[in-house]
Design a protein around this motif. Structure first.
Motif, short mmCIF file in Angstrom:
data_model
loop_
_atom_site.label_atom_id
_atom_site.label_comp_id
_atom_site.label_asym_id
_atom_site.label_seq_id
_atom_site.Cartn_x
_atom_site.Cartn_y
_atom_site.Cartn_z
N ASN A 86 8.05 -11.71 20.65
CA ASN A 86 6.70 -11.81 20.31
C ASN A 86 6.17 -11.09 19.07
O ASN A 86 4.93 -11.20 18.80
CB ASN A 86 6.10 -11.44 21.59
CG ASN A 86 5.98 -12.10 22.64
OD1 ASN A 86 5.71 -13.69 22.57
ND2 ASN A 86 6.50 -11.92 23.79
N LEU A 99 4.12 -10.37 13.54
CA LEU A 99 2.82 -9.74 13.62
C LEU A 99 2.95 -8.48 12.67
O LEU A 99 3.82 -7.78 12.50
CB LEU A 99 2.70 -9.17 15.01
CG LEU A 99 2.39 -10.00 16.29
CD1 LEU A 99 2.53 -9.16 17.62
CD2 LEU A 99 1.16 -10.72 16.11
N CYS A 100 1.66 -8.33 12.18
CA CYS A 100 1.67 -7.15 11.08
C CYS A 100 0.23 -6.71 11.54
O CYS A 100 -0.98 -7.33 11.62
CB CYS A 100 1.54 -7.56 9.58
SG CYS A 100 1.14 -6.25 8.71
N ARG A 101 0.04 -5.47 11.82
CA ARG A 101 -0.93 -4.83 12.51
C ARG A 101 -1.84 -4.14 11.43
O ARG A 101 -2.74 -3.51 11.30
CB ARG A 101 -0.80 -3.66 13.50
CG ARG A 101 -1.75 -3.28 14.49
CD ARG A 101 -2.75 -4.34 15.11
NE ARG A 101 -3.46 -3.79 16.13
CZ ARG A 101 -4.23 -4.49 16.90
NH1 ARG A 101 -4.49 -5.89 16.46
NH2 ARG A 101 -4.97 -4.12 17.77
N CYS A 102 -1.15 -3.91 10.16
CA CYS A 102 -1.75 -2.86 9.09
C CYS A 102 -2.40 -3.61 8.06
O CYS A 102 -3.44 -3.12 7.40
CB CYS A 102 -0.54 -2.27 8.29
SG CYS A 102 0.37 -1.00 9.45
N THR A 103 -1.89 -4.74 7.72
CA THR A 103 -2.56 -5.49 6.28
C THR A 103 -3.52 -6.48 6.55
O THR A 103 -4.22 -6.82 5.65
CB THR A 103 -1.28 -6.11 5.56
OG1 THR A 103 -0.79 -7.18 6.40
CG2 THR A 103 -0.21 -5.24 5.31
N GLY A 104 -3.72 -7.12 7.76
CA GLY A 104 -4.45 -8.43 7.92
C GLY A 104 -4.01 -9.46 7.25
O GLY A 104 -4.81 -10.50 7.07
N TYR A 105 -2.59 -9.43 6.89
CA TYR A 105 -1.99 -10.40 6.37
C TYR A 105 -2.24 -11.19 4.93
O TYR A 105 -1.57 -11.76 4.35
CB TYR A 105 -2.07 -11.72 7.30
CG TYR A 105 -1.54 -11.57 8.44
CD1 TYR A 105 -0.35 -11.37 9.11
CD2 TYR A 105 -2.58 -11.28 9.68
CE1 TYR A 105 0.29 -11.16 10.40
CE2 TYR A 105 -2.17 -11.12 10.97
CZ TYR A 105 -0.63 -11.04 11.38
OH TYR A 105 -0.46 -10.56 12.72
N THR A 161 7.87 -5.33 7.59
CA THR A 161 8.31 -5.93 6.18
C THR A 161 9.40 -6.79 6.24
O THR A 161 9.46 -7.78 5.77
CB THR A 161 8.31 -5.04 5.29
OG1 THR A 161 6.76 -4.25 5.55
CG2 THR A 161 8.29 -5.51 3.62
N GLY A 205 10.17 -4.46 17.45
CA GLY A 205 8.81 -4.26 17.96
C GLY A 205 8.57 -4.60 19.38
O GLY A 205 7.56 -4.04 19.88
N LEU A 244 4.45 -18.02 9.55
CA LEU A 244 4.52 -16.72 9.57
C LEU A 244 3.70 -16.40 10.92
O LEU A 244 3.60 -14.92 11.17
CB LEU A 244 4.19 -15.94 8.32
CG LEU A 244 4.89 -16.05 7.05
CD1 LEU A 244 4.29 -15.02 6.11
CD2 LEU A 244 6.46 -15.62 7.37
N ALA A 245 3.41 -17.26 11.58
CA ALA A 245 2.63 -17.08 12.70
C ALA A 245 3.59 -16.11 13.79
O ALA A 245 2.83 -15.74 14.68
CB ALA A 245 1.84 -18.08 13.26
#
Ligand code: FES
Ligand code: FES
Lengths: 157, 96, 759
Positions: free
Chosen positions: A47, A136-142, A106, A42, A132-133
């Protein structure tokens, strides 16, 4: 062209030999040399966590590890989690909890979560969020990712 | 006959007239009719033979899909509205 | 207490359930093939040389050293594009359009933003390609960079294009300008409306350029075969859009281009435009082998299509009772280096939450020396909502009225004519406001020092546009469904659900596949909140086609006119003879021996998409020492029509909210005065992590959309619209500060607190 180095590692339990240029990252070798494209890129600078693998029991960003450094090591990638009998409980939980949208983050999240649950099978929400910080996930809001990891703890018992 | 609302920006072309009825069955006829009434209107509303890319047409409140072919009814109200894609569309080779 | 509620009106057998997605196992095991995972035999790797300057003339390019470098197989520059050898006469009115389209992909005479491509190299591996790129010598003549939207609008500003004029609905400005377009739309009479107001608030706002932040960088693999056919594998939101755009810049027939969409690692509007495809194709043509190009994260930030920064002005007047009497919104959005910001969509959204008698929306499309902006989730709407909803909050404060009640009083409803013209069909804003009002979140007061609560509304019009679906009945009674809509967030599931519902068969019996541009009819992008609606409608239509053919086949088998046969709940029956009936599966088995297989098809361009509305509530705490804002609790309420797969609808809402939180608090492109982006990494461009957030509560309010048989409407865009204003309003309640620019980063909050302390 720089000389190639012979490296011997164990990847997902299988002894694996490969030739790598000293400048190649573990991520690059996994994907371009060994065809293990489940580990994603990514950012290529440590990062985003999409490239997370487990190296000798610790989670690392494989884009920051040189492939030649893994001589004699054990590496677990996303390809090493499911067996012929079925999915790993974390994978199962991600699937059932709809914890992925585009799915590019994922593999990294699942491997990172494995790194946590292997050591702390009862981690609570705060601990999971902290662990998990680096992913990064940009889709789910975690939200659903965190719920899936909590659910995986239950499935593992 | 359908009522056509003139966009504020084009009031100078219509001499300040805000709405007119035009005898028309589709948008092509609406625009031709407008241009007959207020010469120059067509070149403001159209570009390269189609409705200008940053404009869309709303017939009876619904954004029309068929451009100049869109039918208008006896009682219809026609508005010219901003196109969603706006200027983004025209130069990348597709129209919204 | 966190929760996800669904307020349903109607229940269905499959639609509204939460099955596992068809592509799920491949995505949790790492087997799914994304764009960068494509490795055709003989693959070479391409890299791009990019401009270090934000604005400069290209005096000369010397690629000889790169071409001679061992391992390099091809080099291309703008001179290799057809545009370079076409004359102005030949192109006529299309000259500027094709020049802009080509130049964005590969700069010719000028570079217009840092990161602008100048040349591309293909080599045996990415490292060699990178080394060779550094051997290309480019001589630039630097020009002043235009980086501020207000400065760009001034007459004395440096011009980015000396032949671009302001289009004022078809009439051009006399002099060239950085303003590509100026439009406005009116309803009623704003002067009269302001005259009737008891309170008028007028404020200016700024926002910075932000990025969609998809985790998968842009990528493209192209193979120009010796038979003259070009195949492109890439992760895109719209394979047909890529095909058409590549055909345009390469002046090459679409019939010879096949775009194969891979799995896509996020897009949010940023993966509609083409960047790498044409250079990869030209490199492949030169060397006869497939060429893969993948952007680095820095390239993604500097040279893909972020969302515009803006300057905005809102003037709003209201009567004592809270009724808005007039509003005038002016939006100036950064288009980037070429025309085409989403400012027009912004004007359509700005005031559309409210039923106004008098309003004006006005938009300027402004060029700056920054990357060409693109769509980002509800393009144009979030900036405008930040401004409008902040001003409305201030009006409520001045009138000492409850901000929720004022919104209910003014809310748009069925029949409301928006300022720019369209009329609302059945919409659910009031239902959302009511759901917010009775939500546990609003019932509990915010307690504690430095804490506050804000609410805001949001609008996105949603979209229809073209979609195509075909589906074949297999002999075992399952359905093979082909579609052109790529699946970014679970649409294979939502399309399969609608198909199963329509056919009366099991969800598991529908097998959806996303196919390439040669295998299905034209399908518009996955984006704009259209896929579950429009491709869903296409699937329903194709399923109806299957049903009709199945009925005819049964009639033929039973030797009776088709009118005597009916199809219900997956069973085909003779209307009057109860002996004669067959399940879908039983008839499927007989197709081969009764005339052959059955394929249903449907190509549509539907209207009736139904507008999307959201109401958000947020509690924040502001650290007075550091200026940091923490999100304590967040509730998103949205009219989602019928939620086909509620888990993925919640996921869209939560994901949109979190992007909005990032936009509100941290995210921004930071440019130095040379126009160079200084924070082009995920370390410095700070997106929210799991640690920064609480759970995001959701309430799905299902107000059935009359334009769809199951009441479905788009859901993906609107959740990003309210967060910035909601958070700003909460910060105001916590601190008394009215923030007029984004992001509301710790530094800015501290400065504002100090300013406040001084006065
Ligand atoms: S690719 Fe390794 S951390 Fe992002
Ligand atoms: S699911 Fe898309 S980035 Fe996480």
């Amino acid at each position: 062209m720089p000389g190639l180095v012979h490296v011997q590692t164990t990847i997902n339990g299988v002894q694996t030999d490969f030739l790598a240029e000293p400048r190649q990252s573990l991520l690059e070798v996994l994907r371009d040399v060994l065809g293990k494209t489940g580990t994603k890129e990514g950012c290529n600078d440590g990062n985003c966590g999409a490239c997370t693998v487990i190296l000798d029991g610790r989670i690392v960003d494989s884009c920051l590890v040189l492939a030649v450094e893994t001589q004699g090591s054990e590496v677990t990638t996303i390809e090493g989690l499911a067996t012929a009998d079925g999915l790993h409980p974390i994978q199962q939980a991600f699937l059932e909890q709809a914890a992925l949208q585009c799915g590019i983050c994922t593999p990294g999240f699942i491997v990172a979560s494995k790194g946590l649950l292997d050591q702390e099978p009862d981690a609570d929400e705060a601990r999971i969020r902290h662990w998990l910080a680096g992913n990064l996930c940009r889709c789910t809001g975690y939200d659903k990712i965190i719920r899936a990891v909590l659910e995986a703890e239950k499935l593992s018992k | 006959m359908p009522i056509v609302f003139i966009p504020t920006m084009l009031l100078p072309v219509s001499g300040g007239v805000k709405q007119v009825t035009i005898d028309a069955a589709n948008m092509r006829q609406v625009i031709d009719g407008l241009d007959l009434l207020y010469p120059g209107m067509k070149s403001r509303l159209m570009d390269e033979g189609q409705i200008r890319s940053n404009l869309a047409v709303a017939v009876d409140g619904e954004v029309a899909r068929l451009g100049l072919m869109e039918k208008v009814g006896e009682e219809s109200e026609v508005h010219f509205v901003p196109a969603i894609g706006g200027g983004a569309a025209w130069w990348v080779g597709w129209r919204l | 207490m966190t929760s996800n509620q669904v307020l349903s009106e109607v229940e269905y057998r499959v639609v509204g359930k939460r099955p596992v997605r068809p592509d799920g196992v491949d995505k949790v095991t790492g087997r799914a093939q994304y764009g960068a995972d494509v490795y055709p035999a003989g693959l070479l790797h391409g890299k791009v040389l990019r401009s270090p300057h934000a604005h400069a003339k290209v005096v000369s390019i010397d690629t000889s050293q790169a071409e001679a470098y061992p391992g390099v197989t091809a080099v291309v520059t703008a001179a290799d594009f057809p545009f370079a050898s076409m004359s102005r006469e030949e192109l006529g009115g299309g000259y500027q359009r094709l020049k802009f389209a080509t130049d964005l992909i590969m700069a010719s005479d000028k570079v217009l933003f840092k990161g602008h491509p100048v040349a591309a190299v293909a080599a045996v591996n990415p490292h060699v390609a990178e080394e060779a790129v550094r051997l290309i010598r480019v001589e630039y003549q630097q020009l002043p960079a235009v980086i501020n939207v207000q400065a760009a609008m001034e007459e004395k500003s440096e011009l980015i294009h000396d032949d671009l004029y302001t289009s004022y609905l078809g009439e051009n400005s006399e002099k060239p300008s950085n303003v590509a377009a100026h439009l406005y739309f009116d309803k009623g009479d704003i002067e009269q409306g302001f005259g009737e107001a008891d309170v008028v608030v007028e404020r200016e706002f700024h926002t910075e350029m932000v990025h969609q932040g998809y985790i998968e960088p842009q990528n493209s693999t192209a193979f120009w075969n010796t038979d003259g056919h070009l195949t492109i594998w890439c992760s895109t939101q719209g394979s047909f859009m890529i095909r058409n755009a590549v055909a345009d810049v390469l002046q090459f027939p679409i019939s010879k281009i096949k775009v194969v969409p891979t799995e896509i690692g996020g897009g949010f509007g940023g993966k509609i435009s083409t960047y790498l495809e044409a250079p990869a194709a030209l490199l492949s043509r030169k060397c006869g082998q497939p060429v893969k190009m993948v952007m680095t994260r820095t390239e993604v930030f500097e040279a893909s299509g972020p969302a515009p920064g803006s300057w905005m002005k809102v003037k709003m007047g209201a009567a004592k009772d809270g009724l808005i009497t007039a509003a005038h919104v002016t939006l100036a959005y950064e288009a980037g280096a070429y025309p085409g910001s989403p400012v027009m969509a912004g004007t359509s959204c700005a005031l559309s939450c409210y039923d106004l008698q008098n309003g004006r929306v006005e938009g300027y499309d402004v060029l700056v020396n920054k990357p060409k902006t693109s769509a980002y989730r509800a393009p144009g709407s979030p900036q405008a909502a930040f401004a409008v909803e902040s001003v409305l909050d201030e009006i409520c404060e001045k009138l000492a009225l409850d901000p929720l009640e004022v919104r209910i009083k003014n809310a748009a409803k069925e029949g409301t004519r928006r300022v720019e013209g369209p009329v609302a069909r059945k919409i659910g804003l009031i239902e959302c406001l009511d759901a917010a009002k009775s939500h546990d979140h609003l019932k509990k007061p915010v307690q504690g020092k430095n804490r506050g609560r804000g609410i805001a509304c949001g609008f996105w019009m949603n979209r229809g546009f073209q979609s195509s679906v075909t589906m074949t009945v297999q002999y075992d009674g399952t359905i093979s469904l082909l579609m052109g809509s790529v699946d970014i967030g679970g649409t294979r599931a939502s399309i399969a659900q609608q198909t199963a519902e329509t056919l009366g068969i099991a969800y598991e019996d529908v097998h959806p596949t996303v196919v390439d541009t040669d295998s299905i009819g034209f399908t518009f992008v996955t984006g704009g909140s259209r896929t579950s609606f429009a491709t869903g409608l296409a699937a329903i239509g194709a399923a109806e086609d299957v049903k009709e053919q199945m009925v005819k086949r049964a009639a033929q088998i039973w030797d009776t006119p088709a009118e005597n046969v009916e199809y219900a709940d997956g069973v085909i029956r003779h209307r009057s003879d109860p002996e004669l009936q067959m399940s879908f599966q039983a008839l499927a088995k007989q197709l081969g021996s009764t005339g052959g297989g059955i394929t249903g098809r449907n190509n549509i361009d539907p209207s009736g998409e139904g507008n999307g509305y959201a109401v958000h509530i947020v509690d924040v705490e502001v650290d007075q020492e550091t200026g940091k804002v923490d999100i304590l609790r967040y509730t998103a309420v949205q009219d989602a029509g019928k939620a086909v797969h509620p888990s993925y609808v919640e996921g869209q809402m939560q994901g949109g909210v979190v992007q909005g939180i990032g936009w509100a608090l941290n995210e921004e492109y930071f440019f130095n005065d040379q126009g160079q982006m200084m924070n082009s990494s995920f370390l410095d461009y700070r997106m929210p992590t799991s640690l920064d957030l609480p759970m995001i509560d959701t309430v799905i309010v299902e107000v059935a959309n009359p334009g769809h048989p199951y009441g479905v409407k788009g859901v993906g865009e609107v959740p990003i619209v309210p967060p910035m204003a909601a958070i700003s309003n909460a910060i105001h309640q916590a601190t008394g500060l009215r923030m007029a620019s984004l992001p509301m980063s710790p530094g800015k909050i501290l400065e504002a607190l100090w300013e406040n302390g001084k006065s």
